[in-house]
Motif scaffolding. Structure first.
Motif, short mmCIF file in Angstrom:
data_model
loop_
_atom_site.label_atom_id
_atom_site.label_comp_id
_atom_site.label_asym_id
_atom_site.label_seq_id
_atom_site.Cartn_x
_atom_site.Cartn_y
_atom_site.Cartn_z
N ALA A 25 -23.80 97.67 32.86
CA ALA A 25 -24.49 98.51 34.01
C ALA A 25 -23.65 98.18 35.37
O ALA A 25 -23.88 99.09 36.14
CB ALA A 25 -25.98 97.87 34.17
N PHE A 28 -20.60 99.98 35.39
CA PHE A 28 -21.12 101.41 35.68
C PHE A 28 -21.32 101.71 37.14
O PHE A 28 -20.89 102.67 37.81
CB PHE A 28 -22.34 101.71 34.61
CG PHE A 28 -22.65 103.02 34.68
CD1 PHE A 28 -23.76 103.57 35.20
CD2 PHE A 28 -21.95 103.86 33.95
CE1 PHE A 28 -24.27 104.87 35.15
CE2 PHE A 28 -22.45 105.38 33.77
CZ PHE A 28 -23.63 105.82 34.33
N LEU A 217 -30.04 104.07 39.83
CA LEU A 217 -28.99 103.51 39.04
C LEU A 217 -29.74 103.25 37.55
O LEU A 217 -28.91 103.72 36.64
CB LEU A 217 -28.60 102.22 39.44
CG LEU A 217 -27.68 101.40 38.70
CD1 LEU A 217 -26.38 102.01 38.59
CD2 LEU A 217 -27.41 100.03 39.30
N PHE A 221 -27.95 105.34 34.53
CA PHE A 221 -27.54 104.57 33.41
C PHE A 221 -28.07 104.86 32.26
O PHE A 221 -27.44 104.60 30.97
CB PHE A 221 -27.48 102.96 33.79
CG PHE A 221 -27.25 101.94 32.84
CD1 PHE A 221 -28.02 101.28 31.99
CD2 PHE A 221 -25.51 101.69 32.47
CE1 PHE A 221 -27.84 100.37 31.00
CE2 PHE A 221 -25.61 100.94 31.51
CZ PHE A 221 -26.40 100.24 30.65
N GLU A 222 -29.52 104.69 31.78
CA GLU A 222 -30.26 105.04 30.71
C GLU A 222 -29.73 106.15 30.16
O GLU A 222 -29.65 106.26 28.86
CB GLU A 222 -31.69 104.71 30.75
CG GLU A 222 -32.16 103.39 31.16
CD GLU A 222 -32.05 102.40 30.14
OE1 GLU A 222 -31.67 102.84 28.96
OE2 GLU A 222 -32.29 101.25 30.32
N TYR A 224 -26.83 107.98 30.35
CA TYR A 224 -25.60 107.77 30.12
C TYR A 224 -25.18 106.78 28.84
O TYR A 224 -24.41 107.10 27.90
CB TYR A 224 -24.73 107.27 31.18
CG TYR A 224 -23.18 107.28 30.97
CD1 TYR A 224 -22.41 106.25 30.67
CD2 TYR A 224 -22.48 108.46 31.26
CE1 TYR A 224 -21.05 106.44 30.46
CE2 TYR A 224 -21.22 108.45 31.02
CZ TYR A 224 -20.35 107.58 30.62
OH TYR A 224 -18.89 107.63 30.55
N ASP A 225 -26.30 105.70 28.50
CA ASP A 225 -26.32 104.75 27.54
C ASP A 225 -26.78 105.30 26.53
O ASP A 225 -27.00 104.47 25.53
CB ASP A 225 -26.46 103.48 28.16
CG ASP A 225 -25.88 102.24 27.14
OD1 ASP A 225 -26.70 101.41 26.97
OD2 ASP A 225 -24.74 102.32 27.09
#
Lengths: 265, 166, 280
Positions: A25, A28, A217, A221-222, A224-225
């Protein structure tokens, strides 16, 4: 004994997994900041995201702000009247909103509405291979898809928090002055006297900016991941809301301790 | 979605957001008066007891706010409380002004009240207010009251032990 | 080129010449040491040809495409495009490499928040400085080539499966790439769309002078359009040859695949205990 060892191994694995995720993260986040040039060079992208995150959250923020302000006035009156301090209503409503409720509640609402939407969007694009298609076309999806959404969130939330507080103060006015009958002059006057722009309002704005960065963020992030399946995206949106809520409340505590050291005296 | 509509809505959103921030800063907070406050002059006043006076407390005269308390410190030689007052530029006070520490209501914040006298000469920047009255302390009032009561009643009352604190 | 009639798991690839665009030399890849998806693949794609890579589901066909466009790196062996190793490319070289390649993802991977027009204009806008009016003409030309010029203003959600696939095709050739990669382009299409897409892949390959690699398990359609076929099973090349050789092949794997037999080298039963044990 075997069961315990297995449990411990799993715990260890999830801790190392969690730390690895934290590291990812961070990288990222650095990547987003590094690749943000495109976002600002082509404002169309950013504008669309501000629309999605900010404008579309307006209704819920304004309504919630109004109601919370009204409730503050109602509940506050109950207690203030016992000390004959009802002229302090304005100050009570304004300070509660500007210092705490505005930034925190607006951020929580934002995370549930705009944050989860961002996660779902990005997760879905990942599942339908749109992100991979972009990569193969030599366009970095972080620059094109993730960064604009991140900055859209960072710009929108502080504005939404200010609107929340404003509507709340107005709601307090409606209930306190119009409904209950407190003197309007006392409401606004006491408020002006007690609320300091630097100490209270600026700190409130700083809080909402910090929350904005955290929530945006986490949301991107969640997404994308996320695991590229329907269940994966659904799990990711839930994680966004939960993690954002925890982050907001934890950061709020830390910031409040730093900024408002038990009052001025 | 049509680009122009998006631009329009985003513009409206940002505009009202900034307006809300301005509103909060100016009307709700005291941003406008903040700069006014920077002008003006400073006076010092020594008190035996400053009570619960805090920096940023109000300085009033005849109930009107004429300034703010800048700082409060202890004079190391006289062991008196020294309050530094910031007075707004439009108000002038005579040299024989009395500064008193008042309490707003019964349980409210404390502020400094200025009562001017008849001296034609006005206080200037960095002057010292000579006449001051300290804050009234509830504890002293109570012990005073108790003491007076004890004085009034005849001797057999072995009561002095109750509540008469030095 | 004829088929290795002894076929077997050690079929060797035809020799590479300077006419080769893509070459995989003894390439292995696995996400984990335990599960190797590809082991020792040897593959050649000559310039200007349309080559099919076929095999059952999960045999590693899509992985080959990913290796070619640099999304993943081979754990051993070399992946060469125009003689240059993909794994060794710098950032700029990779960028240039991807610019010259077009990829059609399974089910299209169109950008759902943009119109058909914008989807095709995307690579043009990202990689060229062409003015909008030229982009406008180019996009419509590409759409015309796939027969969807009238659908320019629609959104992907408004398209049928076949139409979406054709739009994705148009996007693949938007920048007139040197190499086109197709990942299961026939998946889930009706017979008409299937045929249309197949014809388009062939015609565009020849018209634009491209080299195309087609990953699929649609035997009938592929054999109609391709020049050469590679069969992959369990991470290895089990057979390869041109269309005539494949049709005439006696290799059990090829026969099972081409004829669609339920049992053969690719077993019908998933590995399980002996029958007697389960029903004891």
């Amino acid at each position: 004994m075997n069961g315990v060892t297995r449990w411990l191994t799993r715990l260890g694995a999830s801790v190392t997994g969690g730390i690895a995720r934290l590291g990812f993260a961070t990288r990222f986040f650095i990547a987003i900041v590094r690749l943000s040039g495109a976002t600002f060079a082509r404002p169309q992208l950013l504008l669309r995201e501000i629309y999605q995150a900010g404008v579309l959250s307006l209704i819920i923020i304004l309504m919630s702000g109004l109601f919370i302000g009204m409730v503050l006035a109602l509940q506050g009156y109950e207690t203030l009247v016992r000390f004959g301090a009802t002229e302090s209503m304005g100050m009570l409503v304004a300070l509660s909103l500007v210092r705490e409720l505005g930034p925190v509640v607006a951020a929580l609402l934002f995370a549930s509405r705009a944050g989860s939407a961002m996660t779902a969007e990005i997760g879905l694009m990942k599942t339908t291979e749109q992100l991979a298609a972009m990569e193969v076309m030599a366009v970095d999806p972080i620059a094109r898809v993730v960064a604009p959404r991140f900055w859209g969130g960072v710009i929108s939330l502080p504005l939404l928090a200010a609107l929340f507080s404003t509507l709340g103060i107005y709601g307090g006015y409606l209930v306190g002055v119009r409904l209950i009958g407190i003197d309007a002059g006392a409401y606004w006057g006491q408020m002006s006297a007690a609320v300091d722009w630097k100490y209270d309002i600026l700190n409130g704005v700083i809080k909402s900016v910090v929350f904005a960065v955290a929530v945006s963020l986490i949301a991107v992030f969640e997404g994308y991941d996320a695991t590229p399946t329907a269940e994966g995206v659904s799990a990711a949106t839930t994680r966004t809301v939960v993690t954002s809520a925890l982050a907001i409340l934890a950061l709020d505590f830390v910031l409040t301790v730093i900024m408002f050291r038990g009052g001025a005296g | 979605m049509n680009r122009k509509i998006i631009d329009l809505w985003v513009g409206i959103f940002v505009a009202i957001g900034l307006a809300a921030l301005m509103f909060l800063a100016l009307k709700v907070g005291n941003l406008l008066t903040f700069n006014e406050d920077r002008r003006g002059y400073e006076l010092e006043a020594h008190f035996e007891n400053i009570g619960a006076l805090k920096p940023r407390a109000q300085v009033k005269s005849a109930g009107v706010v004429v300034g703010r308390v800048e700082s409060v410190r202890l004079d190391k030689t006289t062991y008196e409380a020294v309050a530094r007052l910031h007075v707004f530029p439009e108000y002038q006070f005579s040299r024989d002004t009395i500064a008193t520490v008042y309490t707003s209501g019964l349980l409210g914040d404390q502020f400094i009240g200025l009562e001017p006298g008849g001296d034609p000469v006005m206080l200037k920047d960095e002057d010292r207010i000579k006449k001051t009255q300290s804050a009234i302390q509830i504890e002293k009032l109570i012990s005073q009251f108790m003491f007076n009561k004890a004085q009034e009643t005849p001797a057999p009352a072995a009561a002095p032990a109750t509540g008469v604190k030095p | 080129m004829t088929l290795d009639s002894e076929s077997s798991l050690t079929a060797s690839a035809p020799a590479a010449t300077c006419e080769t665009l893509v070459e995989l030399k003894n390439v292995s890849f696995g996400y984990t040491k335990a599960r190797q998806i590809l082991s020792g693949i040897n593959l050649i794609v000559p310039r200007g040809k349309l080559v099919a890579v076929m095999g059952g589901s999960g045999c590693g066909k899509t992985t080959i495409l990913r290796l070619l466009c640099g999304q993943i790196k081979a754990t051993s062996g070399e992946v060469l495009v125009s003689g240059q190793s993909v794994a060794a490319m710098t950032h700029e070289q990779m960028y240039a490499h991807r610019r010259k390649l077009g990829m059609l993802f399974q089910f299209g991977a169109l950008f759902t928040d943009q119109t058909v027009f914008e989807n095709i204009a995307f690579p043009m806008r990202e990689h060229t400085e062409l003015p909008e009016d030229i982009i406008h003409d180019l996009v419509l030309m590409k759409l015309n080539a796939v027969g969807l010029r009238g659908a320019a203003k629609l959104k992907p959600s408004e398209l049928s499966g076949g139409m979406a696939r054709r739009v994705a095709l148009a996007r693949t050739i938007a920048l007139d790439p040197q190499m086109a990669l197709y990942d299961e382009p026939f998946a889930g299409l009706d017979p008409i769309s299937l045929s249309v897409v197949g014809q388009l892949i062939r015609r565009l390959n020849d018209a634009l002078g491209m080299t195309s690699i087609l990953v699929t398990h649609d035997i009938a359609e592929s054999l109609k359009i391709v020049d050469y076929v590679y069969f992959i099973s369990e991470g290895k090349v089990v057979a390869h040859g041109d269309v005539a050789a494949i049709k005439a092949s006696r290799d059990p794997f090829v026969r099972q695949f081409v004829d669609g037999q339920p049992d053969g080298p690719v077993g019908f039963h998933y590995p399980a205990k002996a029958l007697a044990e389960d029903f004891a």
